[in-house]
Motif scaffolding. Structure first.
Motif, PDB file in Angstrom:
ATOM      1  N   ASN A   1      -9.302  -0.076  -0.680  1.00 46.18           N
ATOM      2  CA  ASN A   1      -9.832   1.155  -0.071  1.00 46.18           C
ATOM      3  C   ASN A   1     -11.325   1.020   0.225  1.00 46.18           C
ATOM      4  OD1 ASN A   1      -7.332   2.280  -0.245  1.00 46.18           O
ATOM      5  ND2 ASN A   1      -7.801   3.672  -1.931  1.00 46.18           N
TER       6      ASN A   1
ATOM      7  N   LYS B   1       0.702   4.042   1.386  1.00 43.68           N
ATOM      8  CA  LYS B   1       0.843   4.720   2.685  1.00 43.68           C
ATOM      9  C   LYS B   1       1.183   3.750   3.814  1.00 43.68           C
ATOM     10  CE  LYS B   1      -2.343   8.538   1.669  1.00 43.68           C
ATOM     11  NZ  LYS B   1      -3.621   9.187   2.062  1.00 43.68           N
TER      12      LYS B   1
ATOM     13  N   GLN C   1      -8.087   7.283 -13.070  1.00 48.03           N
ATOM     14  CA  GLN C   1      -6.868   6.741 -13.684  1.00 48.03           C
ATOM     15  C   GLN C   1      -7.168   5.439 -14.430  1.00 48.03           C
ATOM     16  OE1 GLN C   1      -4.076   6.594 -10.333  1.00 48.03           O
ATOM     17  NE2 GLN C   1      -2.831   8.110 -11.393  1.00 48.03           N
TER      18      GLN C   1
ATOM     19  N   ARG D   1      -9.994   9.396  -7.595  1.00 47.51           N
ATOM     20  CA  ARG D   1      -8.764   9.562  -8.388  1.00 47.51           C
ATOM     21  C   ARG D   1      -8.367   8.248  -9.058  1.00 47.51           C
ATOM     22  NH1 ARG D   1      -3.689   8.401  -7.372  1.00 47.51           N
ATOM     23  NH2 ARG D   1      -4.113   7.911  -5.170  1.00 47.51           N
ATOM     24  N   LEU D   2      -8.469   7.132  -8.302  1.00 46.11           N
ATOM     25  CA  LEU D   2      -8.114   5.824  -8.856  1.00 46.11           C
ATOM     26  C   LEU D   2      -9.046   5.435  -9.992  1.00 46.11           C
ATOM     27  CD1 LEU D   2      -7.371   3.874  -5.529  1.00 46.11           C
ATOM     28  CD2 LEU D   2      -5.690   4.583  -7.239  1.00 46.11           C
TER      29      LEU D   2
ATOM     30  N   GLU E   1     -11.951  10.388  -1.729  1.00 47.15           N
ATOM     31  CA  GLU E   1     -11.249  11.210  -2.726  1.00 47.15           C
ATOM     32  C   GLU E   1     -10.212  10.371  -3.487  1.00 47.15           C
ATOM     33  OE1 GLU E   1      -9.616  14.354  -0.426  1.00 47.15           O
ATOM     34  OE2 GLU E   1     -11.526  15.443  -0.220  1.00 47.15           O
ATOM     35  N   GLU E   2      -9.527   9.498  -2.745  1.00 49.06           N
ATOM     36  CA  GLU E   2      -8.525   8.653  -3.402  1.00 49.06           C
ATOM     37  C   GLU E   2      -9.188   7.671  -4.362  1.00 49.06           C
ATOM     38  OE1 GLU E   2      -4.660   5.833  -2.345  1.00 49.06           O
ATOM     39  OE2 GLU E   2      -6.028   6.424  -0.753  1.00 49.06           O
ATOM     40  N   ASN E   3     -10.365   7.170  -3.981  1.00 51.24           N
ATOM     41  CA  ASN E   3     -11.072   6.243  -4.858  1.00 51.24           C
ATOM     42  C   ASN E   3     -11.508   6.911  -6.152  1.00 51.24           C
ATOM     43  OD1 ASN E   3     -10.719   4.138  -3.140  1.00 51.24           O
ATOM     44  ND2 ASN E   3     -12.858   3.956  -2.481  1.00 51.24           N
TER      45      ASN E   3
ATOM     46  N   GLN F   1      -5.924  -1.635  -5.452  1.00 54.47           N
ATOM     47  CA  GLN F   1      -5.885  -0.592  -4.436  1.00 54.47           C
ATOM     48  C   GLN F   1      -7.268   0.006  -4.217  1.00 54.47           C
ATOM     49  OE1 GLN F   1      -2.677   2.223  -5.030  1.00 54.47           O
ATOM     50  NE2 GLN F   1      -3.601   3.710  -3.628  1.00 54.47           N
TER      51      GLN F   1
ATOM     52  N   GLU G   1     -10.820  11.177   2.886  1.00 54.56           N
ATOM     53  CA  GLU G   1      -9.602  10.977   2.096  1.00 54.56           C
ATOM     54  C   GLU G   1      -9.679   9.697   1.255  1.00 54.56           C
ATOM     55  OE1 GLU G   1      -6.479  11.050   4.958  1.00 54.56           O
ATOM     56  OE2 GLU G   1      -6.415  13.246   5.098  1.00 54.56           O
ATOM     57  N   LEU G   2     -10.279   8.649   1.833  1.00 57.75           N
ATOM     58  CA  LEU G   2     -10.426   7.404   1.079  1.00 57.75           C
ATOM     59  C   LEU G   2     -11.365   7.599  -0.113  1.00 57.75           C
ATOM     60  CD1 LEU G   2     -10.650   4.744   3.941  1.00 57.75           C
ATOM     61  CD2 LEU G   2      -8.877   4.896   2.197  1.00 57.75           C
TER      62      LEU G   2
ATOM     63  N   HIS H   1       0.862  -1.184   0.000  1.00 59.41           N
ATOM     64  CA  HIS H   1       0.000   0.000   0.000  1.00 59.41           C
ATOM     65  C   HIS H   1       0.900   1.235   0.000  1.00 59.41           C
ATOM     66  CE1 HIS H   1      -2.889   3.001   1.467  1.00 59.41           C
ATOM     67  NE2 HIS H   1      -3.846   2.168   1.048  1.00 59.41           N
TER      68      HIS H   1
END
Length: 962
Positions: free
Chosen positions: A410, A183, A387, A383-384, A379-381, A406, A376-377, A181
């Motif tokens: 998440n 982080k 991508q 972004r993923l 927002e990261e999802n 990933q 944050e999770l 991971h």
């Protein structure tokens, strides 16, 4: 501990075990204070001192209480409570503070690692006490705005594969995957994490994991001492903020690691082995050593020079990355043996611990706002997902797959965070409804039903599996039957229907093999027909299932039966059968208690041999079973090789493994260390097939069962008597070349097989190389002080087996540091043409004694022709296939030597004395044994002089008047 604190290192020494007591081992460890450990070299008495955070003396100075607890009888002794107070208490404090904590135990197998970590009965180790104290403190710290969550997971790393020990589903091929991971670092994908509400629940889960570990080890033929076990406890502290709302959470991960045995892989037997680089006995532990060294060197390096740390080279070091150099407060316990026989391993452990104490970690408090973490999770999802839809950064399929993993991880983490603690507990309870009652029911059944309970080389895995035998017939096998009672056992040499157990109302229980060719042993003895089971019988099924039979309706149940005891029975009875067969029978009183060889073998060195035989025999049996299951037409058997057979004048008899490739009809002798190296490769190959891997069937180049015919191999040896040189007599003689026949070879009088004759010349000469003719002496002491050289000629051999393609000879003459080697020559009748001169300026008493009383041991090495090869078909042996031969007319040759002595110029010599030298009568047991083993050589001659010339070792009689 503040930021950048070093790993805390403790060393603990245990008492002598039974094995060390039997061998009268000496204590080589001292701990003069609570920080210093001193180890003394038993050979040189040189001392080495090490300083650690804690040095725990648990060798002596204790007494056993009525409840079984070992309490100190003097202040020097460190008991389990003291170890917990010093180490475990700190783990708890750090967990409450929100730090990650790691505790791992390091040391050789049997050094006491598990005792410190897990404990035994009422002597609880750090793990159970930490868990128990954690829940005590939780109950004491409950507040309205606080919530505590505890999760447990348990895994095993074996042969670089991760197994989930708390999962009820079969493991995936190749084990669980280790991911990284961005982080949080490395983690195990899909590892079962179980919520627990009490210490009893944790205890039950660890017991469940231990049982799963035992079943897997038995079925997969795994060696428990090669496995690393990791218990991971996650402790969450959630607090609701008053007024402002929201929740914050402290999270601590406690990793409790019981490492595999740290035995060093011997290089002695793997020299020249093509697979020595391909098979690593324990890659994880080897890599751990390199990581520790790299961290030590990196943190000692000047100028802040960065070094590459090889975390990724093994599964274990990936998962311990935080513990060793990252976000963790880490403690290491190095467990050591006190005995001189383990000096090298203990010193290696102390050096490892010494390097580890300088490593620094940077632990931080793991605290965050739950709402912020969820945001944050999310927002990261997003972004993923963006991508993934865009094809990733490079458009690479592997990168897209990594992004998807990933994203899924998440999403899983978000779902867990949004669940309440009550939901998690309820879900887990529904999966294991009645778990506690099942355990209680099983204990109750053991008190009223006949059953089998397992034995394992790891005491922690003993009495974990129980099979009940109901009234009537019960089939034992690897495939359940459609009707009737069935006990399933999987693994090596277990058939679909292996045996039938008949229970006649708990009065009489019999065992009947379903086939004549099964591997079934009761109390170490093979069973081929119906046999009644008795209380406490040790029953061995197949290649790896060892059980104890108990009938609770009858008296006399024992609970102290151990794996070592059962294996000793098998080894003893196995050795008895082989010994009787090899010697040709004899009364029991002629044989010793463990190897069934002659009574001469009961000497202290054989205690070592006994232990090695006990530990090696089951491995050889399993190797044969694996060869059968994998379709390898290879047979392994134990041979005991004396120092003389290895070309040495002194030393201990060693266990070697004789390998017969039946398909190619080639034979090889492997030293034990080489066999062990190959054995681990065999295990991995077998496990790969059991896992369903398509790549299990290796090519010959990588196959651990296969040895190429062109591999140089020890073939045989020859004993050359040197007494003639002690009297400056020039001699050329043929000596038997002796192979290892039977399973115990040459070992203090056990017969062996003659496979050829070696012609050797021995000549006294001047230091310039000129051979001395007629300059005889009547007593070897007359050589002392003179400058003399001795020439050894290895001339030729005849009668070697047709399978031998090329051969050479090796020997070591007095004072030589290296082995002398002849040229390598092809054929069954090789002409070596070797000559070597050994000079002594002057001859000392030791040299004179060596010539008069010792022998030159010549070993044969060579390559072989496989069966069916053209070179083997065309080869011709000068010896008949039966191994018998008409011996040379030695009487005539001896008479010729006597005539030469009589006609020697300018020299008067007692012919009687010369004849006495040649005849020689053995005056000790060793000489008698040697003379017996050589009787076959002189079978064709009736001359007393001829027979005696082979064993002349007695000092010559006093010179008589002519």
């Amino acid at each position: 501990m503040g930021k950048g604190d070093s790993i805390i290192v403790a060393v603990r020494v245990r008492p002598f075990n039974d094995r060390e007591k039997t061998r009268n081992c000496k204590l080589v460890i001292e701990m003069p204070d609570e920080e210093t450990t001193v180890i003394r070299d038993p050979k040189t008495n040189e001392e080495k001192r090490f300083t650690y955070d804690h040095s725990y003396w648990s060798h002596d100075g204790f007494s056993e209480k009525k409840n079984g607890y070992f309490e100190p009888s003097d202040a020097h002794y460190a008991d389990q409570k003291r170890v917990f107070e010093d180490l475990g208490r700190g783990v708890l404090a750090n967990a409450w503070a929100g730090y990650n904590c790691s505790l791992f135990a390091y040391g050789q197998t049997g050094s006491g690692k598990s005792y410190s970590i897990v404990g035994f009965k009422n002597n609880k180790g750090i793990v159970p006490i930490v868990c128990e104290e954690l829940f005590k403190q939780i109950s004491e710290n409950k507040k309205k705005n606080m919530q505590f969550e505890v999760f447990v997971s348990m895994m095993e790393i074996y042969c670089e594969k991760v197994r989930d020990l708390l999962s009820s589903t079969p493991p995936p091929k190749g084990g669980l995957k280790v991911r990284e991971h961005p982080k949080n670092g490395f983690y195990v994908e899909n590892l079962t994490t179980v919520p627990v509400n009490s210490f009893k629940e944790i205890e039950a889960k660890i017991e469940e994991g231990t049982k799963n570990r035992t079943i897997a080890a038995t079925q997969m033929n795994a060696t428990s001492s090669r496995a690393h076990t990791i218990v991971k406890i996650t402790f969450n502290q959630k607090s609701s903020k008053q007024g402002a709302g929201g929740t914050s959470m402290k999270k601590s991960e406690i990793n409790l690691v019981d490492l595999a045995g740290s035995e060093r892989q011997s290089a002695a037997g793997t020299e020249g082995d093509r697979l020595k680089e391909g098979i690593v006995i324990n890659q994880s532990l080897t890599t751990l050593g390199r990581v520790i060294k790299a961290l030590h060197d990196s943190q000692k390096a000047k100028g802040g020079k960065k070094m590459q740390i090889p975390y990724r080279d093994s599964v274990l070091t990936c998962l311990l990355k935080n513990a060793l150099g990252g976000n963790s407060k880490t403690i290491m316990i190095a467990a050591i043996s006190p005995a001189d026989i383990n000096f090298e391993e203990t010193l290696s452990t102390l050096r490892f611990a010494d390097r580890a104490k300088s490593i620094k970690t940077n632990a931080v408090v793991n605290e965050n706002q739950t709402e912020r973490a969820l945001r944050e999770l999310r927002e990261e999802n997003l972004r993923l997902q963006s991508q993934i839809q865009g094809g990733g950064v490079t458009g690479d399929n592997e990168e897209i797959e990594k992004l998807r993993r990933q994203l899924a991880e998440n999403q899983k983490e978000m779902e867990e965070m949004e669940k309440s603690w009550q939901q998690k507990i309820a879900e887990e309870a529904s999966k294991h409804a009645g778990g506690a009652s099942e355990k209680a029911e099983m204990e109750a059944k053991k008190k009223r039903m006949c059953h089998l309970w397992n034995l394992n080389e790891d005491p922690a895995l003993t009495n974990v599996i129980v099979h009940f035998i109901p009234i009537g017939d019960t089939v034992v096998g690897n495939k359940p039957t459609s009707n009737g009672n069935f006990i399933q056992m999987s693994g090596l040499s277990i058939l679909p229907q292996h045996v039938i157990l008949k229970n006649d109302g708990n009065n009489q229980i019999t065992l009947s093999p379903c086939s004549e060719d099964l591997d079934i042993f009761i109390n170490g003895k093979p069973v081929h027909g119906e046999t009644q089971l008795q209380q406490n019988d040790r029953v061995f099924f197949g290649g790896n299932h060892l059980y104890v039979f108990n009938n609770p309706t009858k008296k006399g149940i024992k609970t102290d039966i151990t794996y070592d005891t059962a294996q000793a029975e098998i080894a003893q009875n196995h050795a008895a059968a082989l010994g009787n067969r090899g010697i040709g029978g004899g009364s029991k009183s002629q044989f010793c208690s463990f190897c069934s060889l002659c009574s001469l073998c009961i000497i202290p060195g054989d205690l070592i041999l006994e232990e090695e035989l006990m530990s090696t025999l089951p491995l050889v049996q399993r190797a044969n079973a694996m060869a059968t299951e994998l379709g390898r037409n290879v047979k392994f058997e134990i041979v005991l090789v004396s120092p003389e057979m290895r070309g040495l004048t002194s030393g201990l008899t060693e266990i070697w493994i004789k390998v017969h490739n039946i398909s190619e009809d080639t034979y090889f002798l492997w030293e034990k260390s080489r066999f062990m190296n190959r054995y681990y490769g065999m295990q991995e190959m077998y496990e790969a097939k059991q896992d369903g891997s398509e790549d299990w069937n290796l090519t010959k180049e990588r196959d651990p069962f296969y040895e190429p015919p062109d591999s140089p191999v020890f073939i045989a040896s020859s004993v050359v008597f040197l007494q003639s040189l002690a009297y400056l007599i020039d001699v050329e003689e043929q000596f038997p070349i002796v192979d290892l026949s039977g399973n115990f070879g040459i070992f203090r009088g056990v017969s062996s097989q003659e496979i050829g004759l070696l012609t050797v010349g021995l000549s006294p000469c001047s230091t310039t190389g000129k051979e001395l003719r007629g300059e005889y002496v009547e007593n070897p002491s007359q050589l002392i002080g003179k400058n003399i050289a001795f020439k050894v000629k290895v001339i030729s051999a005849v009668g070697l087996p047709r399978r031998i393609l090329k051969s050479n000879c090796k020997y070591r003459f007095f004072g030589s540091k290296k082995m002398t080697t002849t040229p390598t020559v092809s054929g069954n009748t090789p002409s070596y043409g070797h000559e070597e001169t050994f000079q002594f300026k002057p001859v000392t008493k030791e040299v004179a004694d060596y010539l008069a009383n010792s022998n030159l041991y010549i070993t044969f090495w060579g390559t072989q022709r496989p069966r069916g090869s053209a070179s083997r078909k065309n080869s011709v042996s000068t010896i008949g296939s039966g191994g018998g031969r008409e011996g040379p007319n030695r009487a005539k040759r001896v008479e010729k030597m006597v005539q030469q002595a009589k006609s020697a110029e300018n020299r008067n010599i007692s012919v009687k004395a010369l004849e006495t030298v040649l005849r020689g009568v053995d005056d000790n047991e060793t000489r008698k044994a040697r003379k017996q083993s050589m009787k076959k050589v002189g079978a064709g001659s009736s001359s007393q002089v001829t027979k005696s010339s082979r064993s002349g070792s007695k000092k010559p009689r006093k010179k008589e008047k002519e």
